[in-house]
Design a protein around this motif. Structure first.
Motif, PDB file in Angstrom:
ATOM      1  N   TRP A 156      45.207 -21.146  75.807  1.00  0.00           N
ATOM      2  CA  TRP A 156      44.378 -20.931  74.622  1.00  0.00           C
ATOM      3  C   TRP A 156      44.980 -19.863  73.717  1.00  0.00           C
ATOM      4  CZ3 TRP A 156      42.153 -16.391  73.104  1.00  0.00           C
ATOM      5  CH2 TRP A 156      42.042 -15.366  74.048  1.00  0.00           C
ATOM      6  N   GLN A 157      45.657 -18.860  74.294  1.00  0.00           N
ATOM      7  CA  GLN A 157      46.296 -17.829  73.480  1.00  0.00           C
ATOM      8  C   GLN A 157      47.508 -18.390  72.737  1.00  0.00           C
ATOM      9  OE1 GLN A 157      47.240 -14.215  75.571  1.00  0.00           O
ATOM     10  NE2 GLN A 157      45.099 -13.768  76.031  1.00  0.00           N
ATOM     11  N   GLU A 158      48.269 -19.242  73.407  1.00  0.00           N
ATOM     12  CA  GLU A 158      49.403 -19.879  72.731  1.00  0.00           C
ATOM     13  C   GLU A 158      48.925 -20.736  71.567  1.00  0.00           C
ATOM     14  OE1 GLU A 158      52.604 -21.793  74.850  1.00  0.00           O
ATOM     15  OE2 GLU A 158      52.139 -20.623  76.645  1.00  0.00           O
ATOM     16  N   LYS A 159      47.867 -21.515  71.802  1.00  0.00           N
ATOM     17  CA  LYS A 159      47.322 -22.365  70.728  1.00  0.00           C
ATOM     18  C   LYS A 159      46.761 -21.517  69.597  1.00  0.00           C
ATOM     19  CE  LYS A 159      46.365 -26.271  73.695  1.00  0.00           C
ATOM     20  NZ  LYS A 159      45.387 -27.054  74.424  1.00  0.00           N
ATOM     21  N   THR A 187      47.161 -19.509  64.181  1.00  0.00           N
ATOM     22  CA  THR A 187      47.166 -18.333  63.307  1.00  0.00           C
ATOM     23  C   THR A 187      48.402 -18.340  62.413  1.00  0.00           C
ATOM     24  OG1 THR A 187      45.925 -17.032  64.918  1.00  0.00           O
ATOM     25  CG2 THR A 187      47.172 -15.812  63.265  1.00  0.00           C
ATOM     26  N   HIS A 188      49.559 -18.649  62.990  1.00  0.00           N
ATOM     27  CA  HIS A 188      50.784 -18.685  62.192  1.00  0.00           C
ATOM     28  C   HIS A 188      50.730 -19.784  61.137  1.00  0.00           C
ATOM     29  CE1 HIS A 188      52.616 -16.355  65.601  1.00  0.00           C
ATOM     30  NE2 HIS A 188      52.926 -15.631  64.551  1.00  0.00           N
ATOM     31  N   TYR A 234      50.954 -19.079  57.071  1.00  0.00           N
ATOM     32  CA  TYR A 234      51.902 -19.732  56.167  1.00  0.00           C
ATOM     33  C   TYR A 234      51.168 -20.500  55.071  1.00  0.00           C
ATOM     34  CZ  TYR A 234      55.720 -18.549  59.315  1.00  0.00           C
ATOM     35  OH  TYR A 234      56.638 -17.878  60.074  1.00  0.00           O
ATOM     36  N   PHE A 235      50.098 -21.201  55.437  1.00  0.00           N
ATOM     37  CA  PHE A 235      49.313 -21.928  54.440  1.00  0.00           C
ATOM     38  C   PHE A 235      48.771 -20.969  53.378  1.00  0.00           C
ATOM     39  CE2 PHE A 235      45.043 -23.027  52.973  1.00  0.00           C
ATOM     40  CZ  PHE A 235      45.336 -24.164  52.230  1.00  0.00           C
ATOM     41  N   LEU A 236      48.194 -19.853  53.816  1.00  0.00           N
ATOM     42  CA  LEU A 236      47.609 -18.894  52.878  1.00  0.00           C
ATOM     43  C   LEU A 236      48.677 -18.256  51.990  1.00  0.00           C
ATOM     44  CD1 LEU A 236      44.920 -17.196  55.140  1.00  0.00           C
ATOM     45  CD2 LEU A 236      44.523 -18.751  53.207  1.00  0.00           C
ATOM     46  N   MET A 237      49.859 -17.981  52.542  1.00  0.00           N
ATOM     47  CA  MET A 237      50.929 -17.394  51.738  1.00  0.00           C
ATOM     48  C   MET A 237      51.389 -18.354  50.637  1.00  0.00           C
ATOM     49  SD  MET A 237      53.260 -15.081  54.294  1.00  0.00           S
ATOM     50  CE  MET A 237      53.505 -16.303  55.575  1.00  0.00           C
ATOM     51  N   PHE A 238      51.173 -19.635  50.830  1.00  0.00           N
ATOM     52  CA  PHE A 238      51.482 -20.628  49.802  1.00  0.00           C
ATOM     53  C   PHE A 238      50.280 -20.841  48.884  1.00  0.00           C
ATOM     54  CE2 PHE A 238      51.263 -25.082  48.432  1.00  0.00           C
ATOM     55  CZ  PHE A 238      52.416 -25.158  47.668  1.00  0.00           C
ATOM     56  N   ALA A 239      49.094 -20.993  49.464  1.00  0.00           N
ATOM     57  CA  ALA A 239      47.905 -21.361  48.695  1.00  0.00           C
ATOM     58  C   ALA A 239      47.428 -20.260  47.756  1.00  0.00           C
ATOM     59  CB  ALA A 239      46.772 -21.760  49.644  1.00  0.00           C
ATOM     60  N   VAL A 250      45.830 -11.156  58.992  1.00  0.00           N
ATOM     61  CA  VAL A 250      46.923 -10.200  59.231  1.00  0.00           C
ATOM     62  C   VAL A 250      46.434  -9.101  60.171  1.00  0.00           C
ATOM     63  CG1 VAL A 250      48.337  -8.407  58.143  1.00  0.00           C
ATOM     64  CG2 VAL A 250      48.229 -10.684  57.139  1.00  0.00           C
ATOM     65  N   GLY A 251      45.209  -8.615  59.947  1.00  0.00           N
ATOM     66  CA  GLY A 251      44.647  -7.605  60.846  1.00  0.00           C
ATOM     67  C   GLY A 251      44.528  -8.122  62.270  1.00  0.00           C
ATOM     68  N   LEU A 252      44.054  -9.351  62.422  1.00  0.00           N
ATOM     69  CA  LEU A 252      43.942  -9.967  63.741  1.00  0.00           C
ATOM     70  C   LEU A 252      45.317 -10.114  64.381  1.00  0.00           C
ATOM     71  CD1 LEU A 252      42.023 -11.364  65.780  1.00  0.00           C
ATOM     72  CD2 LEU A 252      42.484 -13.498  64.559  1.00  0.00           C
ATOM     73  N   HIS A 253      46.293 -10.484  63.585  1.00  0.00           N
ATOM     74  CA  HIS A 253      47.663 -10.654  64.072  1.00  0.00           C
ATOM     75  C   HIS A 253      48.219  -9.315  64.580  1.00  0.00           C
ATOM     76  CE1 HIS A 253      51.354 -12.965  64.335  1.00  0.00           C
ATOM     77  NE2 HIS A 253      52.006 -12.056  63.648  1.00  0.00           N
TER      78      HIS A 253
END
Length: 118
Positions: free
Chosen positions: A18-21, A26-27, A31-36, A89-92
């Motif tokens: 579940w952590q890997e997923k 999250t990644h 990436y989506f948000l950095m584009f959107a 980003v904070g969660l990351h």
């Protein structure tokens, strides 16, 4: 572009599935948000009648006609997405700190250039 040409190194740690997923999702969302976010900002600026200047090099064309109501709606979307990015980003960061200081699994070293050359 970096991530497309340089795939992430494989995980060296035994992490619950579940952590890997969650990390993968999250990644993808990051990436989506950095584009959107910039695209929605560009749409918002166009709708509000502002010209978008790309670092003083050139002006970007308007994507939509001037529309005050649409501009307001896009401003709300832009702010929401930016807040989501900040939270993610904070969660990351919290996840990286957990792996470094609680799990002590060396996962943080994967983020360095040395870690990505394995």
């Amino acid at each position: 572009m970096w991530r497309i040409s340089h795939p992430a190194p494989p995980l060296d740690t035994l992490m619950p599935a579940w952590q890997e997923k969650a990390a993968h999702l999250t990644h993808l969302v990051l990436y989506f948000l950095m584009f959107a976010i910039p695209v929605v900002g560009w749409l918002m600026s166009s709708a509000k009648g502002y010209t978008v200047n790309y670092f003083g090099l050139f002006e970007l064309p308007d994507l939509v006609e001037k529309d005050k109501a649409l501009g307001h709606q896009l401003k709300e979307v832009h702010e929401f997405l930016a807040n989501c990015l900040m939270a993610l980003v904070g969660l990351h960061i919290l996840g990286a700190i957990k792996h470094q200081f609680i799990d002590k699994d060396g996962l943080l070293s994967r983020m360095s250039f040395r870690g990505s050359q394995k």
